[in-house]
Design a protein around this motif. Structure first.
Motif, PDB file in Angstrom:
ATOM      1  N   UNK A 148      -0.808  -1.329   2.263  1.00 51.28           N
ATOM      2  CA  UNK A 148      -1.063  -1.114   0.847  1.00 51.28           C
ATOM      3  C   UNK A 148      -0.549   0.275   0.463  1.00 51.28           C
ATOM      4  N   UNK A 149       0.294   0.334  -0.543  1.00 49.10           N
ATOM      5  CA  UNK A 149       0.779   1.613  -1.062  1.00 49.10           C
ATOM      6  C   UNK A 149       0.242   1.744  -2.483  1.00 49.10           C
TER       7      UNK A 149
ATOM      8  N   UNK B 297     -12.330   2.209   2.157  1.00 48.82           N
ATOM      9  CA  UNK B 297     -12.794   0.818   2.219  1.00 48.82           C
ATOM     10  C   UNK B 297     -11.793  -0.057   2.956  1.00 48.82           C
ATOM     11  N   UNK B 298     -10.512   0.099   2.658  1.00 47.40           N
ATOM     12  CA  UNK B 298      -9.483  -0.702   3.321  1.00 47.40           C
ATOM     13  C   UNK B 298      -9.357  -0.328   4.790  1.00 47.40           C
ATOM     14  N   UNK B 299      -9.468   0.964   5.093  1.00 46.45           N
ATOM     15  CA  UNK B 299      -9.397   1.392   6.496  1.00 46.45           C
ATOM     16  C   UNK B 299     -10.530   0.777   7.313  1.00 46.45           C
ATOM     17  N   UNK B 300     -11.693   0.657   6.685  1.00 49.64           N
ATOM     18  CA  UNK B 300     -12.826   0.035   7.368  1.00 49.64           C
ATOM     19  C   UNK B 300     -12.607  -1.433   7.668  1.00 49.64           C
ATOM     20  N   UNK B 301     -11.637  -2.028   7.001  1.00 47.06           N
ATOM     21  CA  UNK B 301     -11.285  -3.429   7.237  1.00 47.06           C
ATOM     22  C   UNK B 301     -10.042  -3.557   8.112  1.00 47.06           C
ATOM     23  N   UNK B 302      -9.610  -2.432   8.679  1.00 47.27           N
ATOM     24  CA  UNK B 302      -8.458  -2.456   9.574  1.00 47.27           C
ATOM     25  C   UNK B 302      -7.118  -2.459   8.865  1.00 47.27           C
ATOM     26  N   UNK B 303      -7.110  -2.061   7.585  1.00 52.05           N
ATOM     27  CA  UNK B 303      -5.876  -2.087   6.807  1.00 52.05           C
ATOM     28  C   UNK B 303      -5.264  -0.688   6.711  1.00 52.05           C
ATOM     29  N   UNK B 304      -3.957  -0.651   6.717  1.00 47.55           N
ATOM     30  CA  UNK B 304      -3.228   0.588   6.487  1.00 47.55           C
ATOM     31  C   UNK B 304      -3.034   0.757   4.990  1.00 47.55           C
ATOM     32  N   UNK B 305      -3.478   1.898   4.452  1.00 40.73           N
ATOM     33  CA  UNK B 305      -3.340   2.167   3.020  1.00 40.73           C
ATOM     34  C   UNK B 305      -2.831   3.589   2.833  1.00 40.73           C
ATOM     35  N   UNK B 306      -1.802   3.723   2.016  1.00 41.31           N
ATOM     36  CA  UNK B 306      -1.181   5.018   1.757  1.00 41.31           C
ATOM     37  C   UNK B 306      -1.310   5.310   0.269  1.00 41.31           C
ATOM     38  N   UNK B 307      -2.036   6.373  -0.075  1.00 39.55           N
ATOM     39  CA  UNK B 307      -2.162   6.803  -1.467  1.00 39.55           C
ATOM     40  C   UNK B 307      -1.126   7.878  -1.741  1.00 39.55           C
ATOM     41  N   UNK B 308      -0.413   7.742  -2.835  1.00 36.37           N
ATOM     42  CA  UNK B 308       0.733   8.603  -3.134  1.00 36.37           C
ATOM     43  C   UNK B 308       0.349   9.679  -4.146  1.00 36.37           C
TER      44      UNK B 308
ATOM     45  N   UNK C 107       5.835  -4.905   5.852  1.00 36.57           N
ATOM     46  CA  UNK C 107       6.063  -5.082   4.412  1.00 36.57           C
ATOM     47  C   UNK C 107       5.039  -4.304   3.601  1.00 36.57           C
ATOM     48  N   UNK C 108       5.247  -4.271   2.299  1.00 33.07           N
ATOM     49  CA  UNK C 108       4.453  -3.433   1.408  1.00 33.07           C
ATOM     50  C   UNK C 108       3.786  -4.279   0.326  1.00 33.07           C
TER      51      UNK C 108
END
Length: 230
Positions: free
Chosen positions: A7-8, A26-37, A64-65
């Motif tokens: 997630x970007x 929240x996303x990290x706690x679900x095992x997701x990679x999230x990048x805030x710009x 993918x993004x």
């Protein structure tokens, strides 16, 4: 879609990645990679092209993004699709541009000022006077979160990107979802429903919350994003 996209997250005016900090957690706690710009919002030499550069640089080699764009970020997300492996765009309480339209023209072209004033009148709020972020943006954000945001100081936003036309001839051929907070006082629900239908040809999805739902309801936003993946 691939099983584990990144997630970007593109912020709105002010360009602060901090807007997304609760959703990233929240996303990290679900095992997701999230990048805030972080966008160069305070730079008078930076327009939509430079905002796009910042997002592409943050993506790096990730693929993918899933792009998630809040508010003014709706002008930048489709430009990123031209340069990065985006599999989905999720617009969150976002501005939807028309070809050749600048962000500065968007307000009157869509009728946003009238829609905002009509909602304020329905709710018994003043319709004139200066913009009050506590009333229009933070009315449903928890006080401790609001305090943390305000402790960082008011973000700067140059007028430069509002002056230049959106350069695409059409919306990119990328699956797009639109998620709208039904309590948004800045971009009211029925106003957004009309704009999204006219400009994207899709129906929006609604959830509780105001303009800053990633701050007020990060768990529910994450639930919706995960639902879109499935």
């Amino acid at each position: 879609m691939a099983a584990n996209p990144t997630y970007v997250l593109i912020p709105g005016a002010g360009g602060s990645a901090f807007y997304w900090h609760r959703l990233v957690a929240e996303l990290a706690g679900r095992g997701r990679d999230a990048v805030a710009v972080d966008l160069p919002a305070g730079d008078d030499s930076a327009g939509l092209a430079e905002y796009t550069d910042a997002v592409v640089d943050a993506i790096g080699g990730r693929s993918p993004i899933v792009l998630v764009a809040q508010s003014m970020g709706g002008f930048t997300a489709p430009l990123v699709c031209e340069r990065a492996p985006v599999e989905m765009v999720v617009l969150l309480n976002a501005m939807v541009p028309a070809p050749g339209e600048s962000p500065g023209e968007w307000w009157d072209n869509t009728g946003q000022p009238q829609a905002k004033a009509e909602m304020a009148e329905r709710e018994g709020r003043p319709t004139g006077g200066d913009f009050d972020p506590l009333v229009e943006f933070f009315h449903d954000v928890p006080p401790d979160v609001t305090d943390a945001v305000f402790a960082r100081g008011e973000p700067e936003q140059s007028g430069t990107p509002f002056e230049r036309p959106w350069p695409l001839a059409s919306w990119p051929d990328v699956p797009t979802r639109f998620l709208q907070g039904r309590d948004d006082r800045f971009f009211p629900m029925e106003f957004q429903r009309r704009v999204v239908r006219e400009r994207l040809g899709i129906d929006l999805d609604e959830m509780p919350g105001g303009h800053l739902v990633a701050l007020s309801r990060p768990q529910e936003v994450a639930d919706r994003l995960e639902g879109y993946l499935s």
